[in-house]
Design a protein around this motif. Structure first.
Motif, mmCIF file in Angstrom:
data_model
loop_
_atom_site.group_PDB
_atom_site.id
_atom_site.type_symbol
_atom_site.label_atom_id
_atom_site.label_comp_id
_atom_site.label_asym_id
_atom_site.label_seq_id
_atom_site.Cartn_x
_atom_site.Cartn_y
_atom_site.Cartn_z
ATOM 1 N N LYS A 245 0.796 -1.324 0.039
ATOM 2 C CA LYS A 245 -0.146 -0.296 0.248
ATOM 3 C C LYS A 245 0.558 1.524 0.136
ATOM 4 C CE LYS A 245 -4.068 -2.284 2.587
ATOM 5 N NZ LYS A 245 -4.629 -1.842 3.390
ATOM 6 N N VAL A 246 0.437 1.884 -0.760
ATOM 7 C CA VAL A 246 1.377 3.063 -0.930
ATOM 8 C C VAL A 246 0.642 4.947 -1.127
ATOM 9 C CG1 VAL A 246 3.089 2.360 -2.133
ATOM 10 C CG2 VAL A 246 1.282 3.639 -3.508
ATOM 11 N N GLU A 247 0.390 5.334 -0.453
ATOM 12 C CA GLU A 247 -0.050 7.001 -0.563
ATOM 13 C C GLU A 247 0.782 8.247 -1.901
ATOM 14 O OE1 GLU A 247 -0.784 11.308 2.211
ATOM 15 O OE2 GLU A 247 -0.524 9.219 2.881
ATOM 16 N N ALA A 248 -0.058 7.914 -2.927
ATOM 17 C CA ALA A 248 0.381 8.346 -4.297
ATOM 18 C C ALA A 248 0.342 9.688 -4.558
ATOM 19 C CB ALA A 248 -0.115 7.641 -4.925
ATOM 20 N N ASP A 249 1.590 10.793 -4.955
ATOM 21 C CA ASP A 249 1.493 11.998 -5.190
ATOM 22 C C ASP A 249 0.539 12.147 -7.137
ATOM 23 O OD1 ASP A 249 1.132 14.708 -6.735
ATOM 24 O OD2 ASP A 249 2.523 15.085 -5.576
ATOM 25 N N LEU A 250 -0.365 11.891 -7.423
ATOM 26 C CA LEU A 250 -0.817 11.857 -8.976
ATOM 27 C C LEU A 250 -0.457 12.633 -9.955
ATOM 28 C CD1 LEU A 250 -4.837 10.016 -8.632
ATOM 29 C CD2 LEU A 250 -2.739 9.034 -8.697
ATOM 30 N N SER A 251 -0.358 14.066 -8.893
ATOM 31 C CA SER A 251 0.033 14.944 -9.866
ATOM 32 C C SER A 251 1.393 14.602 -10.437
ATOM 33 C CB SER A 251 0.234 16.344 -9.020
ATOM 34 O OG SER A 251 1.554 16.161 -7.938
ATOM 35 N N THR A 252 2.048 14.007 -9.676
ATOM 36 C CA THR A 252 3.294 13.937 -10.248
ATOM 37 C C THR A 252 3.401 13.337 -11.641
ATOM 38 O OG1 THR A 252 4.151 13.835 -8.175
ATOM 39 C CG2 THR A 252 6.142 12.366 -9.616
#
Length: 327
Positions: A245-252
């Motif tokens: 499980k990850v917390e993703a910064d979709l803007s990247t």
């Protein structure tokens, strides 16, 4: 025949040698007398009850690859005859004296290799070949980061990438494994026990990043991967020993126009596995006889000592493959 059976979900000690029914080939199937097989992390998960076998595959006998001799053939087989030395992928059942497989999933064992070496090829080399060339579509001159570079898939990926003219970067968190990476001519080894891999990538590439990442670790390297990828970079996730499980910064992902792909080989349709096997046999298998490619074996263990082999892999002490020598 005899086989290593998962008697109940649990620790390595649940693996026991038992008498089971021998499989018989029909149609396009061949029966192989297994001389060697090898461990994969999927075997450990299956033993714990966390990775069930696909439908139609023995649920209690692990093993995703084999090397041995053709013992019998089905009525429609045209490619092989009894006595031929073969190796290949399986969806399960490899920890056994005999297996059956479709004739087109078997490959000839290179003349220069013995059975234990051949058993260390199918799963890791085909997984790496599929990831690098079928999915990431790597080309000569590109930069590739390989996480867990001293693993079975990692060492296979290094060799094939180098053969294709790709610049290789590889991580390990175990300093003692750096010697193997140097032996394999990895261009840029990164010891993550002392160095932040993202900082290393930025320094080594003049802040440009890598074109592709082969991720055999998972969640624990996600954030660093996002920073290490160049614009329009691609990443394929093959392993998850570092978490799921990850917390993703979709803007990247949007800003850098990244492509993230997940893959699994075991449950794919047989047609896809046959295609992959045939492509690998055509483009890569000849290089084992020339010495440009070689299986990397950490340890060879008698299959009756399979609990010790599983324990060795669980402790992450191996560099390359752990091979089981069958009776």
């Amino acid at each position: 025949m005899q086989a290593i059976v998962i008697t109940a979900p649990g620790a390595p000690e649940v693996l026991q040698l038992r008498e089971v029914k021998s499989p018989e080939p029909v149609g396009n199937q061949i029966q192989v007398r297994v001389r060697a097989t090898a461990l994969n992390r999927a075997d450990l998960l299956q033993r714990r009850g966390l990775y069930p076998a696909p439908p139609g595959v023995a649920a209690d006998i692990p093993g995703l690859e084999f090397a041995g001799e053709v013992a019998a053939i089905g009525s429609a087989v045209t490619m092989w005859k009894p006595g031929d030395r073969v190796m290949g992928l399986l969806a399960g059942g490899g920890y056994a004296e005999q297996i059956i497989t479709h004739e087109r999933l078997a490959m000839p064992i290179p003349e220069t290799l013995y059975f234990e070496q051949a058993a260390a090829i199918p799963e890791v080399f085909l997984t790496a070949y599929d990831a690098l060339f079928s999915q990431l579509e790597l080309k000569a001159g590109e930069r590739l980061l390989i996480h867990a570079a001293a693993s079975g898939v990692g060492t296979a990926a290094i060799q094939m990438a180098k053969l294709a003219g790709i610049t290789t970067f590889g991580t390990t968190r175990t300093t003692s494994k750096l010697a193997l990476l140097d032996e394999l001519a990895l261009d840029h080894p990164i010891d993550t026990s002392t160095t932040n891999f993202t900082d290393a990538i930025h320094s080594l590439t003049n802040k440009q990043g890598v074109d592709a990442i082969l991720d055999l670790v998972g969640a624990s390297v996600w954030q660093g991967n996002m920073k290490a990828l160049a614009r329009k970079g691609r990443m394929i996730i093959v392993g998850m020993v570092g978490g799921v499980k990850v917390e993703a910064d979709l803007s990247t992902i949007l800003r850098k126009r990244l492509t993230v792909t997940g893959t699994v080989l075991r449950a794919r349709p047989i047609e896809e596995k046959i295609s992959l096997t045939q492509q690998f046999q055509k483009h890569m298998l000849p290089h084992f006889d020339t010495g440009k490619l070689r299986p990397i074996i950490d340890t060879t263990i008698d299959w009756q000592k399979v609990p010790q082999a599983h324990q060795l892999m669980e402790e992450n002490k191996n560099s390359g493959k752990i091979v089981l020598r069958v009776n």
